[in-house]
Design a protein around this motif. Structure first.
Motif, PDB file in Angstrom:
ATOM      1  N   ALA A 117      11.309  25.580   3.380  1.00  0.00           N
ATOM      2  CA  ALA A 117       9.887  25.909   3.454  1.00  0.00           C
ATOM      3  C   ALA A 117       9.183  25.790   2.117  1.00  0.00           C
ATOM      4  O   ALA A 117       7.957  25.650   2.064  1.00  0.00           O
ATOM      5  CB  ALA A 117       9.717  27.327   4.014  1.00  0.00           C
ATOM      6  N   ASN A 118       9.937  25.842   1.020  1.00  0.00           N
ATOM      7  CA  ASN A 118       9.340  25.720  -0.310  1.00  0.00           C
ATOM      8  C   ASN A 118       9.353  24.284  -0.823  1.00  0.00           C
ATOM      9  O   ASN A 118       9.171  24.048  -2.018  1.00  0.00           O
ATOM     10  CB  ASN A 118      10.066  26.633  -1.302  1.00  0.00           C
ATOM     11  CG  ASN A 118       9.723  28.094  -1.085  1.00  0.00           C
ATOM     12  OD1 ASN A 118       8.627  28.419  -0.650  1.00  0.00           O
ATOM     13  ND2 ASN A 118      10.666  28.975  -1.380  1.00  0.00           N
ATOM     14  N   GLU A 119       9.606  23.346   0.067  1.00  0.00           N
ATOM     15  CA  GLU A 119       9.532  21.911  -0.248  1.00  0.00           C
ATOM     16  C   GLU A 119      10.589  21.449  -1.258  1.00  0.00           C
ATOM     17  O   GLU A 119      10.362  20.472  -1.994  1.00  0.00           O
ATOM     18  CB  GLU A 119       8.130  21.529  -0.761  1.00  0.00           C
ATOM     19  CG  GLU A 119       7.005  21.812   0.203  1.00  0.00           C
ATOM     20  CD  GLU A 119       7.008  20.880   1.404  1.00  0.00           C
ATOM     21  OE1 GLU A 119       7.369  19.715   1.245  1.00  0.00           O
ATOM     22  OE2 GLU A 119       6.629  21.339   2.495  1.00  0.00           O
ATOM     23  N   THR A 174       7.864  23.503  -7.489  1.00  0.00           N
ATOM     24  CA  THR A 174       7.746  24.642  -8.407  1.00  0.00           C
ATOM     25  C   THR A 174       9.163  25.033  -8.828  1.00  0.00           C
ATOM     26  O   THR A 174       9.844  25.810  -8.140  1.00  0.00           O
ATOM     27  CB  THR A 174       7.034  25.833  -7.742  1.00  0.00           C
ATOM     28  OG1 THR A 174       5.758  25.414  -7.265  1.00  0.00           O
ATOM     29  CG2 THR A 174       6.854  26.971  -8.738  1.00  0.00           C
ATOM     30  N   ALA A 175       9.610  24.480  -9.922  1.00  0.00           N
ATOM     31  CA  ALA A 175      10.980  24.713 -10.373  1.00  0.00           C
ATOM     32  C   ALA A 175      11.083  26.026 -11.137  1.00  0.00           C
ATOM     33  O   ALA A 175      10.153  26.409 -11.866  1.00  0.00           O
ATOM     34  CB  ALA A 175      11.439  23.560 -11.259  1.00  0.00           C
ATOM     35  N   PRO A 195       5.914  26.094  -2.316  1.00  0.00           N
ATOM     36  CA  PRO A 195       5.769  24.747  -1.741  1.00  0.00           C
ATOM     37  C   PRO A 195       4.742  23.858  -2.416  1.00  0.00           C
ATOM     38  O   PRO A 195       4.724  22.648  -2.156  1.00  0.00           O
ATOM     39  CB  PRO A 195       5.370  25.044  -0.288  1.00  0.00           C
ATOM     40  CG  PRO A 195       4.768  26.400  -0.313  1.00  0.00           C
ATOM     41  CD  PRO A 195       5.481  27.151  -1.386  1.00  0.00           C
ATOM     42  N   ASP A 196       3.896  24.408  -3.265  1.00  0.00           N
ATOM     43  CA  ASP A 196       2.897  23.564  -3.929  1.00  0.00           C
ATOM     44  C   ASP A 196       3.395  23.157  -5.316  1.00  0.00           C
ATOM     45  O   ASP A 196       4.389  23.687  -5.822  1.00  0.00           O
ATOM     46  CB  ASP A 196       1.564  24.302  -4.027  1.00  0.00           C
ATOM     47  CG  ASP A 196       0.385  23.355  -3.932  1.00  0.00           C
ATOM     48  OD1 ASP A 196       0.613  22.131  -3.945  1.00  0.00           O
ATOM     49  OD2 ASP A 196      -0.766  23.831  -3.822  1.00  0.00           O
ATOM     50  N   ASP A 197       2.683  22.221  -5.955  1.00  0.00           N
ATOM     51  CA  ASP A 197       3.150  21.623  -7.211  1.00  0.00           C
ATOM     52  C   ASP A 197       2.675  22.429  -8.419  1.00  0.00           C
ATOM     53  O   ASP A 197       1.866  21.974  -9.215  1.00  0.00           O
ATOM     54  CB  ASP A 197       2.683  20.168  -7.313  1.00  0.00           C
ATOM     55  CG  ASP A 197       1.186  20.034  -7.083  1.00  0.00           C
ATOM     56  OD1 ASP A 197       0.552  20.999  -6.618  1.00  0.00           O
ATOM     57  OD2 ASP A 197       0.647  18.956  -7.351  1.00  0.00           O
TER      58      ASP A 197
END
Length: 583
Positions: free
Chosen positions: A346-348, A379-380, A394-396
């Motif tokens: 879900a967090n891509e 988002t590392a 999940p977003d950049d």
């Protein structure tokens, strides 16, 4: 003086005219009739067209649809099917043999709804003819003894019997009953829309199944993954996957062009639902037909497809495509472009590979190929030594690319098909650096010098990608209309009461007239008693109750004065409930 009868006698025998069934449903048989194959065939037909079997088939159809909603389907998203098979390698072959990836076009699912088709047809046709016969005939004649009916009223009046019957006939017609005056009695019937609702419900189910069947035979679906800035023409050569049917093949694809300008994704950034999706929008340009010079602006959102010609374009999956540039040991660019990585959670957290099949000559002087595999993390975390490469959102917010490098033979020249999202590791060797497997973490704009002189890898940036599903389903409108009509028919069959009322006015030998009213409904309901009471009160204007006299010599009820009271009701129906009815 008036009197309402309160007798508790048993209802008349079933062969009485009042005991006619208030349903036109076909009668079922308890077992095979006749001798030999014909008798068995007739019994099997009656069983198939019975309510019991129809409900069983409908229940089986609903159960059979469950796997189609839990397991990804080829007709909806073939990419998800391939990903599911890769994650469930043990059960995937079994599911494939059971056609669980094509539930709605499978043999067993088709058999269920075809049998349901036959069952409905076998019920609707005879039932419709019987109902037409009921509409063309007069309401049934009044029973001999109306006071034995479950709902009845009686009193004496000085009015003329013929005038009372005529008044009753007029009042019943005014109330919407089909009324018939003959033999010194009035027969009236109402509530035919109940059977109309039943027939409409069955016909609507037939239309619903018909629309579904037509959709299964004349529909087709295709899929295409596009990175921002890319476009495609709706042809079989440019589609990633296509599933056709008997009457819809690749030759029937609607001609159009679609280009993905941008993809917008928005997520909840705080609170208890942090990370929950809030918006997915694909902004596209499209053109109908083969002329791509007249582009139109459009957008595709979840549950809001773009209609082009006879097809609908739905928004499917989405993700990120890192832009990667690979140079060989000589500095020549051997690979460059946006490479889609596939989301895994879900967090891509996304995985992907880069296959450099045209790398050329390696440092050892032999022709070789290069492969890169790894993760893209929108988002590392600052440090994922203990957690591994995962994304926190999940977003950049903090994008990072994690790569491993391999050299050898990718197997792309063998002519055999292979998954573009996986590396064939049989003839590949992982590069090493300082005695450790070669791997790197890159932020946008950073590069990596490959060990052993294999060149460099640069993480230029990233784009978003979106997959679209092209669906052509001509039977959806029929199925939707059938579903709406089925609901309307069900409402009519549940809330409309089929009922009969009889009125008989008979001149007495000693003078005066005996007035008797009776009502009969298919099932116990207070409505028939209320209607009969209202009719008795209205009839008082033309047939006022006589004072100081009993109702008749046969009735020993209590004496009253004035208008008759509300009719008596009995808990025992005059007509047994028809267990064979499909109402």
């Amino acid at each position: 003086m008036s009197n309402t009868t309160t007798e508790t006698e048993q209802p008349p025998a079933p062969d009485d005219s009042a005991a006619e069934r208030l349903s036109t449903a076909p009668v079922e048989s308890d077992g095979p009739t006749g001798i030999g194959a014909f008798g068995w065939a007739r019994w099997m037909w009656r069983q198939l067209t019975s309510m019991r079997v129809a409900l069983i088939l409908l229940f089986l159809l609903s159960l059979a649809a469950i796997p189609g909603s839990l397991i990804p389907q080829n007709g909806q998203n073939q990419f998800k099917v391939q990903a599911w098979k890769a994650q469930h390698t043990t059960v995937a072959p079994i599911y494939e043999k059971l056609q669980l990836f094509d539930v709605y076009s499978s043999v067993w699912f088709s058999a269920i709804y075809i049998l349901l088709f036959v069952s409905l047809a076998g019920c609707i046709v005879p039932r419709t003819w019987q109902f037409v016969g009921v509409l063309r005939s007069q309401p049934p004649a009044a029973p001999r003894n109306l006071t034995r009916m479950p709902v009845h009223a009686a009193w004496r009046t000085s009015a003329d019997a013929e005038k009372v019957n005529a008044a009753a006939h007029r009042l019943l017609r005014k109330r919407g009953f089909r009324a018939h005056l003959s033999g010194g009695a009035v027969s009236a019937e109402k509530g035919y829309l109940r059977e109309v609702g039943n027939l409409l419900f069955h016909l609507s189910l037939f239309a619903l199944l018909g629309g579904f069947a037509w959709s299964s035979l004349a529909s087709g679906t295709g899929g295409k993954l596009m990175v921002e800035g890319e476009g495609y023409s709706n042809t079989i050569t440019q589609l990633d996957d296509f599933t056709g049917t008997r009457f819809y093949t690749s030759d029937n694809l609607d001609p159009f062009y679609v280009k993905l300008d941008s993809f917008k994704a928005r997520f909840q950034s705080s609170g208890a639902q942090m990370g929950a999706a809030r918006e997915f929008t694909a902004n596209v340009e499209y053109a109908e037909g083969s002329d791509t010079s007249k582009l139109k602006q459009g957008k595709i959102e979840v549950n809001h497809p773009l209609e082009i010609g006879g097809s609908k374009v739905y928004l499917g999956g989405h993700g990120f495509a890192p832009i990667i540039t690979v140079r060989n040991g000589k500095g020549d660019v051997v690979y460059s472009g946006a490479t889609p990585f596939l989301p895994q959670d879900a967090n891509e957290t996304s995985t992907g590979v880069v296959k450099v099949s045209d790398y050329g000559v390696g440092p050892d002087g032999n022709k070789t190929q290069l492969g890169l595999s790894g993760f893209f993390l929108p988002t590392a975390p600052a440090n994922f030594e203990n957690t591994g490469p995962i994304s926190l959102f999940p977003d950049d917010a903090a994008p990072m690319l994690v790569l491993n490098a391999y050299a050898g033979d990718l197997g792309t020249d063998s002519g055999l098909p292979q998954n573009i999202y996986q590396l064939n590791m049989r003839k590949m060797t992982q590069l090493t650096q300082d005695g450790q497997p070669a791997r790197v973490r890159l932020k946008p704009g950073q590069g990596w010098t490959l060990p052993e002189g294999y060149g460099t890898v640069t993480f230029e940036g990233y784009k978003r990608w979106a997959s679209i599903n092209i669906s052509h389903r001509p039977g959806n409108e029929i199925a939707l209309t059938g579903a709406v009509l089925a609901i309307l028919g069900l409402i009519g069959s549940l809330f409309i009461q089929r009922r009969r009322i009889w009125v008989r006015a008979v001149a007495l030998p000693g003078g005066g007239t005996q007035v008797e009213l009776a009502g009969l409904a298919r099932s116990e309901s207070a409505k028939i008693a209320e209607e009969l009471a209202e009719l008795a009160v209205d009839l008082q204007d033309d047939a006022p109750a006589s004072e100081g006299e009993d109702d008749n010599a046969e009735t020993d009820g209590p004496e009253e004065t004035g208008a008759p009271t509300a009719p008596e009701t009995s808990s025992d129906p005059a007509v047994p409930a028809d267990q064979n009815s499909k109402e």
